[in-house]
Enzyme design. Structure first.
Site, PDB file in Angstrom:
ATOM      1  N   LYS A   1      -5.543 -76.596 -50.092  1.00  0.00           N
ATOM      2  CA  LYS A   1      -6.001 -75.406 -49.365  1.00  0.00           C
ATOM      3  C   LYS A   1      -6.951 -74.617 -50.254  1.00  0.00           C
ATOM      4  O   LYS A   1      -6.937 -74.715 -51.488  1.00  0.00           O
ATOM      5  CB  LYS A   1      -4.819 -74.534 -48.929  1.00  0.00           C
ATOM      6  CG  LYS A   1      -3.884 -74.061 -50.043  1.00  0.00           C
ATOM      7  CD  LYS A   1      -4.323 -72.800 -50.754  1.00  0.00           C
ATOM      8  CE  LYS A   1      -3.305 -72.325 -51.790  1.00  0.00           C
ATOM      9  NZ  LYS A   1      -3.826 -71.276 -52.680  1.00  0.00           N
TER      10      LYS A   1
ATOM     11  N   ALA B   1      -5.051 -75.600 -60.265  1.00  0.00           N
ATOM     12  CA  ALA B   1      -6.349 -75.335 -59.656  1.00  0.00           C
ATOM     13  C   ALA B   1      -6.302 -74.178 -58.667  1.00  0.00           C
ATOM     14  O   ALA B   1      -7.351 -73.659 -58.269  1.00  0.00           O
ATOM     15  CB  ALA B   1      -6.856 -76.590 -58.942  1.00  0.00           C
TER      16      ALA B   1
ATOM     17  N   GLY C   1      -2.875 -75.398 -54.226  1.00  0.00           N
ATOM     18  CA  GLY C   1      -1.599 -75.676 -53.575  1.00  0.00           C
ATOM     19  C   GLY C   1      -1.145 -77.108 -53.629  1.00  0.00           C
ATOM     20  O   GLY C   1      -0.335 -77.525 -52.789  1.00  0.00           O
TER      21      GLY C   1
ATOM     22  N   SER D   1       1.853 -78.552 -51.407  1.00  0.00           N
ATOM     23  CA  SER D   1       1.508 -79.464 -50.326  1.00  0.00           C
ATOM     24  C   SER D   1       2.279 -80.771 -50.449  1.00  0.00           C
ATOM     25  O   SER D   1       2.747 -81.332 -49.442  1.00  0.00           O
ATOM     26  CB  SER D   1       0.002 -79.732 -50.327  1.00  0.00           C
ATOM     27  OG  SER D   1      -0.383 -80.475 -49.189  1.00  0.00           O
TER      28      SER D   1
ATOM     29  N   ASP E   1       3.942 -71.141 -51.023  1.00  0.00           N
ATOM     30  CA  ASP E   1       2.894 -71.795 -50.226  1.00  0.00           C
ATOM     31  C   ASP E   1       3.427 -72.910 -49.331  1.00  0.00           C
ATOM     32  O   ASP E   1       2.715 -73.372 -48.430  1.00  0.00           O
ATOM     33  CB  ASP E   1       1.821 -72.387 -51.149  1.00  0.00           C
ATOM     34  CG  ASP E   1       0.967 -71.329 -51.825  1.00  0.00           C
ATOM     35  OD1 ASP E   1       1.076 -70.152 -51.442  1.00  0.00           O
ATOM     36  OD2 ASP E   1       0.198 -71.692 -52.739  1.00  0.00           O
TER      37      ASP E   1
END
Length: 307
Positions: free
Chosen positions: A12, A102, A105, A109, A141
């Site tokens: 994302k 980074a 997510g 994920s 998340d």
């Protein structure tokens, strides 16, 4: 069914990320637009009847950056089994394509994809809401990825309102240096008082000031324009991340030299720019990851469980 192969876990981007306060328990309050992109990890799942759960890195991709026993996909499998009393096990193969630290997510994920895949592989029949309750314990998340749609996200990450975003392309740049979420959010320099906006203003084309009505120029009945969202927001974590990792600023300056305005995504060190038209970028410094991506209207596994 004994195996599920090449199951995607998309990244994302945060089109903006505002920190509006902090709860008594230490969790930060945020407002953001989370957008799925077509840069994905791939996972393989093979059912084990002996109840064991393990994970290995596969393929030519990156290493996961976590010990197998501490990987979020393994923790997700264990959490799902504990919540349901299931006695089955799984061998998870992770082809890591998303860079670590980074702000995209990747681990969350992977965890969401694991919950969706094992719900199917183990024949559990849990709803999306039930999976999200389990997922929230793994990371803020995870419920977003389980929800399967681009979204306005607020609270501590658990309040999710789906949004329809216009199709768009982006370039994402990640320097080799990372920065942990804990270090960024723990910084005393972090701005935590951005004015709270409203979802009603965001989507309803209010005529008010953009600091309290995010919807200026948006039409609730159609897809929200990416450039308008970017013009509204910012990332409150970016100044802290640049202080920790100066390469974040170097990435932004490199993209500016290409005629692109960019910002950091999430709480890592990747930055992105909207590509309004095709661009031929000059070579990036050595060690940087540069990838062109498109946004996705829905998670590839959206229909793998009911709401």
């Amino acid at each position: 069914m004994r195996r599920l192969l090449d199951v995607p876990a998309p990244a994302k981007l945060n089109l903006f990320l505002h920190i509006t306060g902090r709860r008594d328990d230490g969790y930060h309050l945020l407002q953001s637009v989370f957008m799925l992109i077509d840069w994905c990890d791939l996972l393989h799942f093979e059912r084990r009847d002996d109840g064991g759960i393990d994970r290995e890195d596969i393929g030519p991709g990156l290493a996961s950056g976590a010990l197998p026993a501490e990987d979020l996909s393994v923790l997700a499998a264990k959490a799902l089994r504990d919540a349901t009393g299931c006695t089955q096990g799984v061998r998870i193969g992770l082809e890591k394509r998303l860079p670590a630290e980074a702000g995209m997510g990747g681990g969350s994920s992977d965890a969401a994809t694991t919950l969706l895949a094992l719900n199917r592989l183990w024949g559990l029949g849990l709803t999306r809401r039930e999976l999200a309750t389990i997922g929230l314990r793994l990371g803020a998340d995870v419920p977003f990825f389980l929800g399967g749609r681009n979204a306005w996200v607020e609270g501590a990450g658990e309040q999710i309102t789906p949004l329809h975003l216009a199709p768009a392309r982006f370039v994402v740049v990640k320097p080799p240096t990372g920065a942990s979420t804990q270090r960024i959010f723990g910084s005393p320099e972090l701005k935590r008082d951005t004015k709270t906006a409203t979802i009603q203003g965001f989507a309803a084309n209010d005529a008010g000031n953009k600091t309290d009505a995010m919807g200026r120029g948006f039409q609730a009945s159609g897809a929200l324009d990416i450039q308008e969202i970017l013009a509204f927001g910012h990332n409150d974590l970016q100044p802290v991340a640049e202080a920790i990792c100066p390469e974040v600023g170097h990435c932004i300056q490199w993209l500016k030299s290409q005629g692109l305005q960019s910002r950091m995504t999430g709480s890592g060190t990747a930055v992105f720019a909207h590509l309004a038209q095709a661009k031929n970028l000059t070579p990036a410094p050595g060690g940087w990851t540069v990838r062109e991506c498109a946004n996705m209207d829905a998670h590839p596994l959206l229909d793998w469980c009911t709401d």
